[in-house]
Scaffold this motif. Structure first.
Motif, PDB file in Angstrom:
ATOM      1  N   CYS B   3       0.827  -1.214   0.000  1.00  0.00           N
ATOM      2  CA  CYS B   3       0.000   0.000   0.000  1.00  0.00           C
ATOM      3  C   CYS B   3       0.860   1.263   0.000  1.00  0.00           C
ATOM      4  CB  CYS B   3      -0.925  -0.011   1.222  1.00  0.00           C
ATOM      5  SG  CYS B   3      -2.123  -1.360   1.204  1.00  0.00           S
ATOM      6  N   GLU B   4       1.965   1.185   0.722  1.00  0.00           N
ATOM      7  CA  GLU B   4       2.846   2.359   0.794  1.00  0.00           C
ATOM      8  C   GLU B   4       3.397   2.702  -0.598  1.00  0.00           C
ATOM      9  OE1 GLU B   4       5.791   1.757   3.830  1.00  0.00           O
ATOM     10  OE2 GLU B   4       6.983   3.446   3.095  1.00  0.00           O
ATOM     11  N   ASP B   5       3.798   1.667  -1.339  1.00  0.00           N
ATOM     12  CA  ASP B   5       4.316   1.887  -2.703  1.00  0.00           C
ATOM     13  C   ASP B   5       3.228   2.467  -3.589  1.00  0.00           C
ATOM     14  OD1 ASP B   5       6.111  -1.256  -2.486  1.00  0.00           O
ATOM     15  OD2 ASP B   5       6.789   0.790  -1.995  1.00  0.00           O
ATOM     16  N   PHE B   6       2.023   1.884  -3.429  1.00  0.00           N
ATOM     17  CA  PHE B   6       0.890   2.349  -4.231  1.00  0.00           C
ATOM     18  C   PHE B   6       0.671   3.842  -4.031  1.00  0.00           C
ATOM     19  CE2 PHE B   6      -3.161   2.095  -6.359  1.00  0.00           C
ATOM     20  CZ  PHE B   6      -3.975   2.985  -5.692  1.00  0.00           C
ATOM     21  N   ARG B  27      -2.441  -0.612 -11.135  1.00  0.00           N
ATOM     22  CA  ARG B  27      -3.849  -0.848 -11.468  1.00  0.00           C
ATOM     23  C   ARG B  27      -4.366  -2.102 -10.753  1.00  0.00           C
ATOM     24  NH1 ARG B  27      -6.021   1.535 -15.987  1.00  0.00           N
ATOM     25  NH2 ARG B  27      -7.073  -0.394 -16.612  1.00  0.00           N
ATOM     26  N   GLN B  28      -3.494  -3.081 -10.688  1.00  0.00           N
ATOM     27  CA  GLN B  28      -3.892  -4.327 -10.024  1.00  0.00           C
ATOM     28  C   GLN B  28      -4.182  -4.054  -8.549  1.00  0.00           C
ATOM     29  OE1 GLN B  28      -1.006  -7.305 -10.944  1.00  0.00           O
ATOM     30  NE2 GLN B  28      -2.318  -8.997 -10.396  1.00  0.00           N
ATOM     31  N   HIS B  29      -3.344  -3.261  -7.911  1.00  0.00           N
ATOM     32  CA  HIS B  29      -3.524  -2.945  -6.497  1.00  0.00           C
ATOM     33  C   HIS B  29      -4.772  -2.088  -6.294  1.00  0.00           C
ATOM     34  CE1 HIS B  29      -1.922  -2.675  -2.367  1.00  0.00           C
ATOM     35  NE2 HIS B  29      -2.516  -1.506  -2.340  1.00  0.00           N
ATOM     36  N   LEU B  30      -5.009  -1.183  -7.208  1.00  0.00           N
ATOM     37  CA  LEU B  30      -6.185  -0.299  -7.121  1.00  0.00           C
ATOM     38  C   LEU B  30      -7.471  -1.137  -7.140  1.00  0.00           C
ATOM     39  CD1 LEU B  30      -7.157   2.718  -7.191  1.00  0.00           C
ATOM     40  CD2 LEU B  30      -7.260   2.496  -9.658  1.00  0.00           C
ATOM     41  N   ARG B  31      -7.484  -2.186  -7.975  1.00  0.00           N
ATOM     42  CA  ARG B  31      -8.671  -3.041  -8.052  1.00  0.00           C
ATOM     43  C   ARG B  31      -8.789  -3.924  -6.807  1.00  0.00           C
ATOM     44  NH1 ARG B  31     -10.809  -3.157 -13.284  1.00  0.00           N
ATOM     45  NH2 ARG B  31      -9.338  -2.689 -14.931  1.00  0.00           N
ATOM     46  N   GLN B  35      -9.174  -0.227   0.556  1.00  0.00           N
ATOM     47  CA  GLN B  35      -8.748   0.951   1.314  1.00  0.00           C
ATOM     48  C   GLN B  35      -7.943   1.902   0.440  1.00  0.00           C
ATOM     49  OE1 GLN B  35      -8.239  -2.235   2.533  1.00  0.00           O
ATOM     50  NE2 GLN B  35      -9.931  -2.179   3.983  1.00  0.00           N
ATOM     51  N   CYS B  36      -6.994   1.317  -0.306  1.00  0.00           N
ATOM     52  CA  CYS B  36      -6.189   2.165  -1.203  1.00  0.00           C
ATOM     53  C   CYS B  36      -7.053   2.772  -2.299  1.00  0.00           C
ATOM     54  CB  CYS B  36      -5.049   1.345  -1.824  1.00  0.00           C
ATOM     55  SG  CYS B  36      -3.670   1.072  -0.680  1.00  0.00           S
ATOM     56  N   VAL B  41      -9.468   7.349  -4.880  1.00  0.00           N
ATOM     57  CA  VAL B  41     -10.637   7.999  -5.467  1.00  0.00           C
ATOM     58  C   VAL B  41     -10.894   9.341  -4.784  1.00  0.00           C
ATOM     59  CG1 VAL B  41     -13.145   7.821  -5.773  1.00  0.00           C
ATOM     60  CG2 VAL B  41     -11.702   5.861  -6.246  1.00  0.00           C
ATOM     61  N   ALA B  42     -10.592   9.410  -3.484  1.00  0.00           N
ATOM     62  CA  ALA B  42     -10.725  10.698  -2.789  1.00  0.00           C
ATOM     63  C   ALA B  42      -9.756  11.725  -3.386  1.00  0.00           C
ATOM     64  CB  ALA B  42     -10.464  10.510  -1.297  1.00  0.00           C
ATOM     65  N   ALA B  43      -8.578  11.248  -3.772  1.00  0.00           N
ATOM     66  CA  ALA B  43      -7.587  12.154  -4.358  1.00  0.00           C
ATOM     67  C   ALA B  43      -7.913  12.462  -5.820  1.00  0.00           C
ATOM     68  CB  ALA B  43      -6.196  11.523  -4.254  1.00  0.00           C
ATOM     69  N   GLU B  44      -8.386  11.430  -6.554  1.00  0.00           N
ATOM     70  CA  GLU B  44      -8.680  11.603  -7.983  1.00  0.00           C
ATOM     71  C   GLU B  44      -9.944  10.807  -8.304  1.00  0.00           C
ATOM     72  OE1 GLU B  44      -7.579  13.506 -10.802  1.00  0.00           O
ATOM     73  OE2 GLU B  44      -9.461  12.486 -11.283  1.00  0.00           O
ATOM     74  N   PRO B  45     -11.123  11.465  -8.363  1.00  0.00           N
ATOM     75  CA  PRO B  45     -12.405  10.754  -8.541  1.00  0.00           C
ATOM     76  C   PRO B  45     -12.479   9.899  -9.802  1.00  0.00           C
ATOM     77  CG  PRO B  45     -12.787  13.014  -7.847  1.00  0.00           C
ATOM     78  CD  PRO B  45     -11.325  12.905  -8.144  1.00  0.00           C
TER      79      PRO B  45
END
Lengths: 215, 169
Positions: B3-6, B27-31, B35-36, B41-45
């Motif tokens: 998560c930190e890297d993400f 992208r894989q981590h985002l999916r 939590q990440c 999404v809060a940072a970039e909707p």
């Protein structure tokens, strides 16, 4: 990124190049009239092409129409396929151009509908779950409405790169422009979509974002 | 991806400056990490919209229908191509008209040429106009039985008639 994750990504890369080689062989066979070889290509790529095209045109059913027409065009133009390109890139180019043509042909009809006063058709209801549990169908519905505000090129670039995850070089080849132009299209698309989401779908945003916007 | 890297790569992702390998991992981590994803999404909707296309999921029913439809269209296209190769009625009519034109043209040219030849012969065979007015005696050799009448003498034609004067009287 850990070493194991890097190795996994590289392995996926090797299998993609193997797939591309298989596609070229199938395309070469299809060019000689082998319908079975072409059917294999259809089976392999129609799902991915439909996902992209349906999001560009904003409709699943029309997306399938475009996909079928794209494959028919590809069949008719196999003699023009240059095997230096991957078959998928060539196919996506045909499909994306057809999708853009469809959007443009709808453009004048949509302007007539919107002339009486714009309103957004909210087919997506208020979410009962936080944004992290949204079903892809629900998000697809939001996207289908939002992409109406993008130009055909912005829409295509955003869907291919951000939604479908194609490489920058692939997207540039599909759209017939430079990677820099693709980046510009995506930047502009994000700007427009961000505003639209905040204005029309604030309930889908995390509370942190809503609080930030309220300030 | 941790998560930190993400979270440290978000800006580079939005600037499209990550290489494709790192981009794929992001992208894989985002999916995969709710939590990440919520944080991103809060940072970039617009990152929410990535969920519109589930990775690897395919509408198999749609694919099967597509394969069947495309195969049918290809067969139809092949059949239409074969039909098109047969000459169309207008092509046959145009070809017939061309043949007729050439045939008539050749016939007409032949008829025209033979008409000139006949006309030339008629000039030599037909009675000279000067006979009604009386041909002009061009030359006469008394005692030799030769009288030459000039029947016509112009730029294109010259006709003399040689007679024995005794026959005329």
């Amino acid at each position: 990124m850990r070493v194991t994750e890097v190795c996994l990504v590289r392995a996926i890369g090797r299998s993609r190049s193997q797939m591309a080689t298989d596609d070229r062989e199938l395309a070469a066979a299809a060019r000689k009239g082998d319908e079975e070889a072409f059917a294999s290509l259809v089976k392999k790529h129609s799902g991915g092409l439909h996902r992209a095209v349906a999001r560009i045109v904003g409709d699943d059913a029309e997306g399938w129409d475009v996909v079928q027409l794209a494959f028919l065009r590809a069949w008719q133009r196999l003699d023009r396929y240059d095997s230096r390109w991957s078959f998928a890139t060539w196919l996506y180019r045909i499909g994306t151009n057809l999708a853009i043509d469809l959007i443009r042909s709808r453009g004048s009809r949509e302007k007539a509908h919107q002339a009486g006063g714009a309103h957004i058709l909210r087919v997506v209801g208020r979410p009962s779950t936080p944004s992290d549990e949204l079903a892809h169908g629900e998000v697809a519905g939001i996207l289908d409405q939002l992409v109406e505000s993008l130009s055909p090129q912005q829409r295509s670039a955003f869907v291919l790169r951000e939604i479908e995850g194609l490489d920058s070089a692939e997207v540039a080849a599909v759209l017939g422009c430079s990677p820099t132009t693709v980046r510009n299209h995506i930047f502009q698309a994000r700007k427009i979509l961000r505003k639209k989401i905040e204005d029309q779908f604030p309930e889908y945003l995390p509370s942190a974002r809503r609080d930030h916007n309220a300030v | 991806m941790q998560c930190e890297d993400f979270r440290s790569q978000l800006e580079d992702y939005l600037a499209d400056s990550l290489n494709e390998d790192l981009r794929g991992g992001f992208r894989q981590h985002l999916r995969g990490c709710p939590q990440c994803r919520q944080w991103a999404v809060a940072a970039e909707p617009t990152l929410l919209l990535m969920l519109a296309s589930p990775e690897g999921e395919t509408d198999q029913v749609g694919v099967d229908r597509c394969v069947a439809s495309v195969s049918a269209m290809i067969r139809q296209d092949k059949l239409t191509g074969r039909i098109r190769r047969r000459p169309r009625p207008w092509q046959l009519a145009a070809a017939a008209a061309a043949v007729l034109f050439v045939t008539v043209g050749v016939w007409w040219m032949n008829e025209d040429a033979s008409g000139i030849a006949v006309h030339t012969e008629e000039l030599t065979v037909s009675e000279p106009q000067a006979v009604e007015e009386g041909p002009e005696v061009e030359f006469q050799m008394d005692g030799e039985g030769v009288r030459i009448y000039r029947l016509a003498d112009d730029e294109e034609t010259a006709v003399w008639f040689v007679v024995n004067p005794e026959l005329e009287s």
